[in-house]
Design an enzyme around this catalytic site. Structure first.
Site, PDB file in Angstrom:
ATOM      1  NE  ARG A   1      54.259 -21.295  -4.572  1.00 56.11           N
ATOM      2  CZ  ARG A   1      53.394 -19.982  -4.736  1.00 56.11           C
ATOM      3  NH1 ARG A   1      52.036 -20.135  -5.550  1.00 56.11           N
ATOM      4  NH2 ARG A   1      53.778 -18.923  -4.102  1.00 56.11           N
TER       5      ARG A   1
ATOM      6  CG  HIS B   1      50.592 -16.862  -0.045  1.00 53.13           C
ATOM      7  ND1 HIS B   1      50.900 -17.766  -1.324  1.00 53.13           N
ATOM      8  CD2 HIS B   1      49.838 -15.967  -0.480  1.00 53.13           C
ATOM      9  CE1 HIS B   1      50.197 -17.489  -2.174  1.00 53.13           C
ATOM     10  NE2 HIS B   1      49.280 -16.443  -1.973  1.00 53.13           N
TER      11      HIS B   1
ATOM     12  CD  GLU C   1      51.108 -12.871  -7.023  1.00 54.55           C
ATOM     13  OE1 GLU C   1      50.298 -12.032  -6.604  1.00 54.55           O
ATOM     14  OE2 GLU C   1      50.468 -13.703  -7.841  1.00 54.55           O
TER      15      GLU C   1
ATOM     16  CG  ASN D   1      52.402 -16.624  -8.562  1.00 56.13           C
ATOM     17  OD1 ASN D   1      53.276 -17.670  -8.866  1.00 56.13           O
ATOM     18  ND2 ASN D   1      52.238 -16.280  -7.453  1.00 56.13           N
TER      19      ASN D   1
ATOM     20  CE1 TYR E   1      47.648 -15.570 -10.321  1.00 52.10           C
ATOM     21  CE2 TYR E   1      45.550 -16.860 -10.646  1.00 52.10           C
ATOM     22  CZ  TYR E   1      46.720 -16.715  -9.921  1.00 52.10           C
ATOM     23  OH  TYR E   1      46.983 -17.307  -8.940  1.00 52.10           O
TER      24      TYR E   1
ATOM     25  CD  GLU F   1      49.530 -18.110  -6.791  1.00 55.68           C
ATOM     26  OE1 GLU F   1      48.898 -17.137  -7.422  1.00 55.68           O
ATOM     27  OE2 GLU F   1      49.939 -18.032  -5.796  1.00 55.68           O
TER      28      GLU F   1
ATOM     29  CD1 TRP G   1      44.403 -13.092  -1.949  1.00 57.02           C
ATOM     30  CD2 TRP G   1      44.944 -12.990   0.236  1.00 57.02           C
ATOM     31  NE1 TRP G   1      45.387 -14.052  -1.629  1.00 57.02           N
ATOM     32  CE2 TRP G   1      45.830 -14.141  -0.273  1.00 57.02           C
ATOM     33  CE3 TRP G   1      45.109 -12.929   1.576  1.00 57.02           C
ATOM     34  CZ2 TRP G   1      46.543 -14.613   0.312  1.00 57.02           C
ATOM     35  CZ3 TRP G   1      46.047 -13.687   2.248  1.00 57.02           C
ATOM     36  CH2 TRP G   1      46.747 -14.437   1.801  1.00 57.02           C
TER      37      TRP G   1
HETATM   38  C1  PNW Z   1      47.555 -14.161  -6.394  1.00 56.85           C
HETATM   39  N1  PNW Z   1      45.449  -8.616  -9.196  1.00 56.85           N
HETATM   40  O1  PNW Z   1      46.936 -12.930  -6.032  1.00 56.85           O
HETATM   41  C2  PNW Z   1      47.857 -14.844  -5.018  1.00 56.85           C
HETATM   42  O2  PNW Z   1      49.293 -15.357  -4.929  1.00 56.85           O
HETATM   43  C3  PNW Z   1      46.977 -15.831  -4.458  1.00 56.85           C
HETATM   44  O3  PNW Z   1      46.972 -15.798  -3.036  1.00 56.85           O
HETATM   45  C4  PNW Z   1      45.498 -15.449  -5.197  1.00 56.85           C
HETATM   46  O4  PNW Z   1      44.607 -16.235  -4.389  1.00 56.85           O
HETATM   47  C5  PNW Z   1      45.747 -15.613  -6.644  1.00 56.85           C
HETATM   48  O5  PNW Z   1      46.690 -14.869  -7.133  1.00 56.85           O
HETATM   49  C6  PNW Z   1      44.391 -15.131  -7.325  1.00 56.85           C
HETATM   50  O6  PNW Z   1      44.032 -13.889  -7.249  1.00 56.85           O
HETATM   51  C7  PNW Z   1      46.699 -12.093  -6.858  1.00 56.85           C
HETATM   52  O7  PNW Z   1      44.535  -7.881  -8.758  1.00 56.85           O
HETATM   53  C8  PNW Z   1      45.810 -11.040  -6.466  1.00 56.85           C
HETATM   54  O8  PNW Z   1      45.961  -8.465 -10.328  1.00 56.85           O
HETATM   55  C9  PNW Z   1      45.399 -10.054  -7.014  1.00 56.85           C
HETATM   56  C10 PNW Z   1      45.588  -9.855  -8.350  1.00 56.85           C
HETATM   57  C11 PNW Z   1      46.753 -10.545  -8.989  1.00 56.85           C
HETATM   58  C12 PNW Z   1      47.250 -11.585  -8.045  1.00 56.85           C
END
Ligand code: PNW
Length: 482
Positions: A83, A129, A176, A309, A311, A379, A439
């Site tokens: 992706r 993105h 996102e 996505n 995490y 993701e 970022w």
């Molecule tokens: C996503 N948070 O961003 C993005 O889709 C990606 O570009 C990024 O590199 C990746 O997750 C890892 O961070 C996020 O602060 C950025 O909770 C910040 C957060 C969550 C997702």
């Protein structure tokens, strides 16, 4: 050996897609070459003071120059899907519907798509993105102007479908949208760096409406012949109350998930009328735009799948008193433990992110029950302590990253278990193929399964153990075609 749970063997279908994800601004570099126009992230980096290590995306991972090497690497990791996102201002440098198309930009992505297909890797393309063409922002405020922006986004999408749609079968409109609207227009952490109490809701509205119009266009004009699919990717983590017995924390937890996920998922996939969650209307009143009847018809059912996505997981505490003026999270506080001192998970190298697969087990079921459509995980991944200081000794060094391996192992196990229970999950795309520009954190957070030497002008890459480990897991989990 992977020592992976033997009862999960063959639990994923033969057509399961697994691989890695990236985004143009985070990896490509070549920010002003071959006709590319600037994006709001170029400006945000160049204006100084916005990025933790004061870096830029000018060169990033140099992926613009290293296609052949990167695709060979993907092949060696054994993936069957990749992706990536398209840089709008590489394809249409000034962005607008009457502005010229940059043939060099088309040629670059076309070649990438071809190389992937030649190597048996299915491309998933994200249209947006976060790297809006700077020129659209200057001309009319970009997403703050729904009418003008939508026409420009539709023309850009049309150019992409016409140029790559013969070969690309999976399209993602936005990555996102919650994060980009919130961080860019309410919190000021991301480009264009605004801290407004109203703009974030206008930008979100523009994103969902323009997403729906592009989906309608794709389905009417392209899908009948190209036979691809279109979806949107939403972020969102599982939330649990800090104090199970406090009704205010219970309510705050629901609010947190409404603001993080329901904001887009309820209008897109909800069962009732197409509208934003009631808790958002209650907090935001008139600041939250309303959908016209036509928009409601377009939005509901526009995205064919749930692009997900996620995490980590959070414990949520209510805040006393009224929300901050530019609050876009539902007047809550995220906690690392619950009231009884239970930790949400093992720490990574990034404060917001902990290994918390217990929440994923719940999140996958919650999405499936609430929205009832197939899930594409687009993701998931982590940083790992110690990688910033690692230095390779030789070209064939492999970086050992047990923290990331434990993370993947536990998260992928939840995918396999959910799949065994009948929840339809179609892909697992880990973030990320490469360490890249994270970022506002610049190059200080390494999410890759490949270590990139950012001090080396050639951006030499080194394999991390986790890259090879994921391949082993998926060979074990994906059932053979019969
Ligand atoms: C996503 N948070 O961003 C993005 O889709 C990606 O570009 C990024 O590199 C990746 O997750 C890892 O961070 C996020 O602060 C950025 O909770 C910040 C957060 C969550 C997702």
């Amino acid at each position: 050996s992977t020592e992976f749970d033997p009862t999960l063997e063959g639990s994923l279908p033969p057509d399961f897609h697994w691989g890695f994800a990236t985004a143009a601004a985070q990896i490509e570099g070549a920010w002003n070459r071959d006709g590319r126009g600037p994006s709001i992230w170029d400006t945000f980096c160049h204006s100084g003071g916005n990025i933790k290590d004061n870096t830029t995306v000018d060169d990033a991972c140099m992926s613009y120059d290293l296609i052949e090497e990167d695709v060979a690497r993907m092949k060696s990791y054994g993936i069957n899907a990749y992706r990536f996102s398209l840089s709008w201002s590489r394809i249409i440098p000034l962005g607008g519907k009457d502005d010229p198309v940059n043939e060099a930009g088309i040629a670059y992505y076309s070649k990438l798509v071809d190389r992937l297909l030649e190597n048996g890797i299915t491309p998933f393309l994200t249209l947006y993105h976060w790297d809006l063409p700077e020129s659209l922002y200057r001309r009319y405020g970009g997403m703050l102007n729904k009418a003008r922006y939508t026409l420009d986004f539709m023309r850009y999408a049309r150019v992409c479908f016409e140029s790559f749609g013969d070969r690309v079968k999976y399209w993602i409109t936005y990555n996102e949208p919650v994060l980009s609207a919130r961080a860019g227009y309410a919190e000021g952490r991301h480009a264009p760096g605004h801290t407004s109490a109203t703009e974030v809701w206008i930008v979100g509205h523009t994103e969902i409406v323009s997403h729906a119009r592009v989906c309608a266009m794709y389905k009417q004009e392209f899908q009948p012949t190209q036979k691809g699919h279109i979806m949107i990717t939403l972020s969102g983590d599982w939330c649990e109350p800090w104090d199970q017995d406090d009704p205010l924390d219970l309510e705050a937890t629901k609010r947190a998930m409404d603001f993080d996920i329901g904001w887009f998922a309820d209008p897109l996939y909800g069962k009732g009328e197409c509208d934003y969650p009631a808790s958002m209307r209650a907090q935001l009143g008139d600041r939250l735009p309303c959908f016209t009847a036509e928009e409601q018809r377009l939005i509901r059912g526009s995205s064919e799948f749930y692009g997900m996505n996620s995490y980590t997981s959070h414990f949520i505490k209510h805040r006393d008193g009224p929300p901050e003026e530019n609050d876009a999270k539902g007047n809550i506080v995220r906690m690392d433990t619950n009231k009884d001192g239970k930790e949400r998970g093992t720490e990574s190298d990034t404060p917001w992110l902990r290994t918390a697969p217990w929440g994923w087990a719940k999140l996958l079921r919650w999405i499936w029950d609430r929205y009832q459509l197939p899930i594409y995980i687009t993701e998931n991944g982590t940083t790992a302590k110690g990688e910033l200081g690692w230095r390779p000794n030789s070209n064939d060094d492999i970086l050992e990253d047990p923290h990331r391996i434990d993370y993947y192992k536990s998260y992928v196990a939840e995918v396999a278990k959910a799949s065994q229970e009948g929840i339809v999950i179609k892909s697992y795309l880990a973030w990320s193929l490469l360490d890249n520009f994270e970022w506002a954190l610049g190059y200080t957070a390494r999410f890759g399964v490949t270590w990139v030497d950012f001090e080396d002008p050639k951006r030499t890459r080194y394999t991390k153990r986790s890259a090879l480990f994921l391949g082993e897991i998926f060979r074990h989990l994906i059932a053979q075609k019969r």
